[in-house]
Design an enzyme around this catalytic site. Sequence first.
Site, PDB file in Angstrom:
ATOM      1  N   ASP A  53      27.244 -52.078  -4.898  1.00  0.00           N
ATOM      2  CA  ASP A  53      26.879 -50.688  -4.586  1.00  0.00           C
ATOM      3  C   ASP A  53      26.849 -49.855  -5.876  1.00  0.00           C
ATOM      4  OD1 ASP A  53      29.584 -50.587  -4.947  1.00  0.00           O
ATOM      5  OD2 ASP A  53      30.055 -49.682  -3.009  1.00  0.00           O
ATOM      6  N   SER A  54      27.124 -50.502  -7.022  1.00  0.00           N
ATOM      7  CA  SER A  54      26.890 -49.857  -8.321  1.00  0.00           C
ATOM      8  C   SER A  54      25.398 -49.576  -8.493  1.00  0.00           C
ATOM      9  CB  SER A  54      27.414 -50.734  -9.461  1.00  0.00           C
ATOM     10  OG  SER A  54      26.930 -52.064  -9.335  1.00  0.00           O
ATOM     11  N   ASP A  92      27.492 -55.858  -1.335  1.00  0.00           N
ATOM     12  CA  ASP A  92      28.492 -54.844  -0.977  1.00  0.00           C
ATOM     13  C   ASP A  92      28.101 -54.151   0.324  1.00  0.00           C
ATOM     14  OD1 ASP A  92      30.594 -54.777  -2.807  1.00  0.00           O
ATOM     15  OD2 ASP A  92      29.452 -53.589  -4.257  1.00  0.00           O
ATOM     16  N   LYS A 122      30.755 -58.140   0.649  1.00  0.00           N
ATOM     17  CA  LYS A 122      31.988 -57.734  -0.038  1.00  0.00           C
ATOM     18  C   LYS A 122      32.428 -56.375   0.497  1.00  0.00           C
ATOM     19  CE  LYS A 122      32.164 -56.507  -4.653  1.00  0.00           C
ATOM     20  NZ  LYS A 122      32.606 -55.114  -4.608  1.00  0.00           N
ATOM     21  N   GLU A 124      35.733 -53.282   0.157  1.00  0.00           N
ATOM     22  CA  GLU A 124      36.835 -52.779  -0.668  1.00  0.00           C
ATOM     23  C   GLU A 124      38.030 -52.453   0.216  1.00  0.00           C
ATOM     24  OE1 GLU A 124      35.510 -49.493  -3.072  1.00  0.00           O
ATOM     25  OE2 GLU A 124      33.898 -50.664  -3.996  1.00  0.00           O
ATOM     26  N   GLU A 191      39.546 -55.287  -9.874  1.00  0.00           N
ATOM     27  CA  GLU A 191      38.927 -54.398 -10.861  1.00  0.00           C
ATOM     28  C   GLU A 191      39.974 -53.548 -11.571  1.00  0.00           C
ATOM     29  OE1 GLU A 191      35.460 -52.319  -9.467  1.00  0.00           O
ATOM     30  OE2 GLU A 191      35.348 -51.055 -11.263  1.00  0.00           O
TER      31      GLU A 191
HETATM   32  O1  KIV Z   1      29.352 -52.588  -7.228  1.00  0.00           O
HETATM   33  C1  KIV Z   1      29.675 -53.313  -8.170  1.00  0.00           C
HETATM   34  O2  KIV Z   1      28.948 -53.523  -9.137  1.00  0.00           O
HETATM   35  C2  KIV Z   1      30.985 -53.972  -8.096  1.00  0.00           C
HETATM   36  C3  KIV Z   1      31.464 -54.689  -9.322  1.00  0.00           C
HETATM   37  C4  KIV Z   1      31.902 -53.715 -10.339  1.00  0.00           C
HETATM   38  C5  KIV Z   1      32.513 -55.683  -9.022  1.00  0.00           C
HETATM   39  O3  KIV Z   1      31.652 -53.900  -7.113  1.00  0.00           O
END
Ligand code: KIV
Length: 273
Positions: A53-54, A92, A122, A124, A191
């Site tokens: 989600d980055s 994510d 994924k 969190e 992280e």
């Molecule tokens: O969203 C992302 O890029 C991440 C990584 C930093 C692990 O969760």
Amino acid sequence: MSVHQSSNLKRITTHVLQEMKGRGEKISMLTAYDFSMAGILDAAGVDIILVGDSASNVMAGHETTLPITLDQMIYHASGVVRAVKRSLVVVDIPFGSYQGNSTEALRSAIRIMKESGAHAVKVEGGSEIKESVVRILSAGVPVMGHLGLTPQSIYKFGTYTVRAKEDDEAGKLIADAKVLEECGCFGIVLEKIPAKLAKQVADNVSIPVIGIGAGPDVDGQVLVVHDMLGITQEFKPRFLRQYADLRSTMTEAVENYIKDVKTNDFPSKKESY
Ligand code: KIV
């Protein structure tokens, strides 16, 4: 030689990752958000591609990961999946698409798997999302956890500094890692936590632990691809190793193109019909 030229191309599965941890072989993971980049990473041989989600930051220019939507994540993931022949594609589940309740979490995970063709999701958090993790896993969807600095909770933390430096937060992180392992997660991202704590977690769970800013003593490493290629400019945390300066290379190429257009050097006769 790229992995695609090799005759024994073996797809990376969660089972393969487990075997890698078992024999102490480090796991490589990078983010990608589109077809072209994913094709490069896959052909180069990266084990896991994370549609993180980055994307909210590096693709859309938002300050945090919170605004990106489930539909947008599915769009990014679909392009990545179309490019990939070997890597495991993990997506994510974005903020607001799983925290409500386990039914919502399951529905979001199923949409990602069905509409993008990804291989895993994924999420969190630890014990507080246990019910959702179990529910997603019960539908046969592999789940990766994410502990430590969890960017979807940035407004709770208030800063992007190193997490779990104090004993109580470190203790909760160790317990959460155990919870995720017991639920059946196939891996955990850690992280921005102290390297000593990350090693303790990696030694105490049987599933692969992938670090970002978590030191060397974990089972693998992940970076945001735009950061490690030097495309992003201002984000230079201590944990980031920059492997290229693509921003300069790309800027120079674009400047040369502009010059050639302005001077009528491009297109030449050979480049015309
Ligand atoms: O969203 C992302 O890029 C991440 C990584 C930093 C692990 O969760």
